[in-house]
Design a protein around this motif. Structure first.
Motif, PDB file in Angstrom:
ATOM      1  N   LYS A 113       0.822  -1.215   0.000  1.00  0.00           N
ATOM      2  CA  LYS A 113       0.000   0.000   0.000  1.00  0.00           C
ATOM      3  C   LYS A 113       0.856   1.266   0.000  1.00  0.00           C
ATOM      4  CE  LYS A 113      -3.664   0.208   2.679  1.00  0.00           C
ATOM      5  NZ  LYS A 113      -4.602   0.042   3.817  1.00  0.00           N
ATOM      6  N   TYR A 114       2.087   1.170   0.512  1.00  0.00           N
ATOM      7  CA  TYR A 114       2.972   2.332   0.614  1.00  0.00           C
ATOM      8  C   TYR A 114       3.712   2.608  -0.699  1.00  0.00           C
ATOM      9  CZ  TYR A 114       5.942   5.695   3.054  1.00  0.00           C
ATOM     10  OH  TYR A 114       6.563   6.855   3.466  1.00  0.00           O
ATOM     11  N   LEU A 115       3.895   1.580  -1.518  1.00  0.00           N
ATOM     12  CA  LEU A 115       4.614   1.752  -2.780  1.00  0.00           C
ATOM     13  C   LEU A 115       3.927   2.783  -3.664  1.00  0.00           C
ATOM     14  CD1 LEU A 115       5.377  -1.998  -3.595  1.00  0.00           C
ATOM     15  CD2 LEU A 115       6.969  -0.297  -2.654  1.00  0.00           C
ATOM     16  N   GLY A 116       4.700   3.380  -4.568  1.00  0.00           N
ATOM     17  CA  GLY A 116       4.166   4.383  -5.481  1.00  0.00           C
ATOM     18  C   GLY A 116       4.812   5.731  -5.218  1.00  0.00           C
ATOM     19  N   THR A 117       4.172   6.770  -5.725  1.00  0.00           N
ATOM     20  CA  THR A 117       4.727   8.116  -5.629  1.00  0.00           C
ATOM     21  C   THR A 117       4.114   8.889  -4.468  1.00  0.00           C
ATOM     22  OG1 THR A 117       5.197   8.177  -8.001  1.00  0.00           O
ATOM     23  CG2 THR A 117       5.041  10.304  -6.873  1.00  0.00           C
ATOM     24  N   TRP A 118       4.989   9.565  -3.741  1.00  0.00           N
ATOM     25  CA  TRP A 118       4.610  10.449  -2.642  1.00  0.00           C
ATOM     26  C   TRP A 118       5.152  11.848  -2.945  1.00  0.00           C
ATOM     27  CZ3 TRP A 118       1.850   9.052   1.749  1.00  0.00           C
ATOM     28  CH2 TRP A 118       1.613   7.689   1.906  1.00  0.00           C
ATOM     29  N   TYR A 119       4.363  12.864  -2.612  1.00  0.00           N
ATOM     30  CA  TYR A 119       4.775  14.256  -2.762  1.00  0.00           C
ATOM     31  C   TYR A 119       5.243  14.778  -1.411  1.00  0.00           C
ATOM     32  CZ  TYR A 119       2.443  14.173  -7.260  1.00  0.00           C
ATOM     33  OH  TYR A 119       2.077  13.862  -8.546  1.00  0.00           O
ATOM     34  N   GLU A 120       6.351  15.484  -1.433  1.00  0.00           N
ATOM     35  CA  GLU A 120       6.838  16.093  -0.206  1.00  0.00           C
ATOM     36  C   GLU A 120       6.028  17.369   0.033  1.00  0.00           C
ATOM     37  OE1 GLU A 120      11.235  16.071   0.821  1.00  0.00           O
ATOM     38  OE2 GLU A 120      10.857  18.167   0.327  1.00  0.00           O
ATOM     39  N   ILE A 121       5.263  17.384   1.103  1.00  0.00           N
ATOM     40  CA  ILE A 121       4.449  18.545   1.462  1.00  0.00           C
ATOM     41  C   ILE A 121       5.267  19.513   2.303  1.00  0.00           C
ATOM     42  CG2 ILE A 121       2.353  19.310   2.664  1.00  0.00           C
ATOM     43  CD1 ILE A 121       1.868  17.634   0.064  1.00  0.00           C
ATOM     44  N   ALA A 122       6.042  18.976   3.232  1.00  0.00           N
ATOM     45  CA  ALA A 122       6.884  19.806   4.103  1.00  0.00           C
ATOM     46  C   ALA A 122       8.084  18.987   4.546  1.00  0.00           C
ATOM     47  CB  ALA A 122       6.088  20.286   5.314  1.00  0.00           C
ATOM     48  N   ARG A 123       9.146  19.700   4.939  1.00  0.00           N
ATOM     49  CA  ARG A 123      10.363  19.047   5.425  1.00  0.00           C
ATOM     50  C   ARG A 123      11.117  20.011   6.327  1.00  0.00           C
ATOM     51  NH1 ARG A 123      12.001  20.297  -0.017  1.00  0.00           N
ATOM     52  NH2 ARG A 123      13.460  22.037   0.028  1.00  0.00           N
ATOM     53  N   LEU A 124      11.948  19.438   7.170  1.00  0.00           N
ATOM     54  CA  LEU A 124      12.946  20.249   7.857  1.00  0.00           C
ATOM     55  C   LEU A 124      14.109  20.431   6.893  1.00  0.00           C
ATOM     56  CD1 LEU A 124      12.900  18.811  11.493  1.00  0.00           C
ATOM     57  CD2 LEU A 124      11.950  20.976  10.660  1.00  0.00           C
ATOM     58  N   ASP A 125      14.732  21.580   6.954  1.00  0.00           N
ATOM     59  CA  ASP A 125      15.799  21.908   6.012  1.00  0.00           C
ATOM     60  C   ASP A 125      17.030  21.036   6.236  1.00  0.00           C
ATOM     61  OD1 ASP A 125      17.020  23.328   3.939  1.00  0.00           O
ATOM     62  OD2 ASP A 125      17.894  24.789   5.325  1.00  0.00           O
ATOM     63  N   HIS A 126      17.620  20.625   5.137  1.00  0.00           N
ATOM     64  CA  HIS A 126      18.900  19.933   5.143  1.00  0.00           C
ATOM     65  C   HIS A 126      19.559  20.184   3.796  1.00  0.00           C
ATOM     66  CE1 HIS A 126      16.537  16.882   3.082  1.00  0.00           C
ATOM     67  NE2 HIS A 126      15.723  16.909   4.108  1.00  0.00           N
TER      68      HIS A 126
END
Length: 179
Positions: free
Chosen positions: A33-46
């Motif tokens: 169910k987790y496979l496939g494409t995910w969009y990054e909505i937010a992140r901590l900076d690196h």
């Protein structure tokens, strides 16, 4: 130069595949169910994603049972797309959402899914090896304000500095040049 920075950052991140203290991975995790494409909505900076918009991660199952990881993002500074290919595998059991990911083998970094839309797998919170790494992911480039607010609140309650979150842009003309 950016590719060199990505490699250096991946080396630093991959130094540890253990989960942050107090962060518990999702149980009864279903990789299919987790496979496939995910969009990054937010992140901590690196450093390895600094200045990137339109960031996605695509996960596909390999024949050997490991997971191929393809991260893509548009560098606003360089005005070009960057990709990073890696491999992930479970740290312990395949129903516990604690994986280790490598973009530069043999070094691995933690990938801990600690919040997940368990019914449809439409959004997730992911930590790295410590609270300096946090990603809010969704199956579409937009996430409702209510869900986003709830997820940010969950992360804050677990000790992440959510005041430093970067909300990722997914709109604009650069999408047409992605392929």
């Amino acid at each position: 130069m950016q590719k060199v920075l990505i490699i250096i950052a991946m080396l630093a991140l991959s130094a540890c595949s253990s989960k942050p203290e107090g962060i518990e991975p999702v149980q009864n995790f279903n990789l299919d169910k987790y496979l496939g494409t995910w969009y990054e909505i937010a992140r901590l900076d690196h450093s390895f994603e600094r200045g990137m918009s339109h960031v996605t991660a695509t996960y596909t199952l390999r024949d050997d049972g490991k997971v191929s990881v393809l991260n893509k993002g548009f560098s606003e500074q360089d005005h070009q797309w960057f990709e990073a290919e890696g491999v992930a595998q479970f740290v312990s059991e395949p129903d516990v959402a604690h994986l280790k990911v490598s973009f530069f083998r043999p070094f691995y970094g933690a990938y801990v899914v600690f919040a997940l839309d368990e019914k449809d797998y439409q959004y997730a919170l992911v930590a790295g090896p410590n609270r300096d790494y946090l990603w809010l992911l969704a199956r579409s480039p937009e996430l409702s304000h209510a869900i986003r607010t709830d997820l940010v609140h969950q992360a804050k309650e677990l000790g992440f500095d959510t005041s430093e979150l970067i909300f990722v842009e997914h709109h604009g003309d650069v999408i047409a040049s992605k392929e």
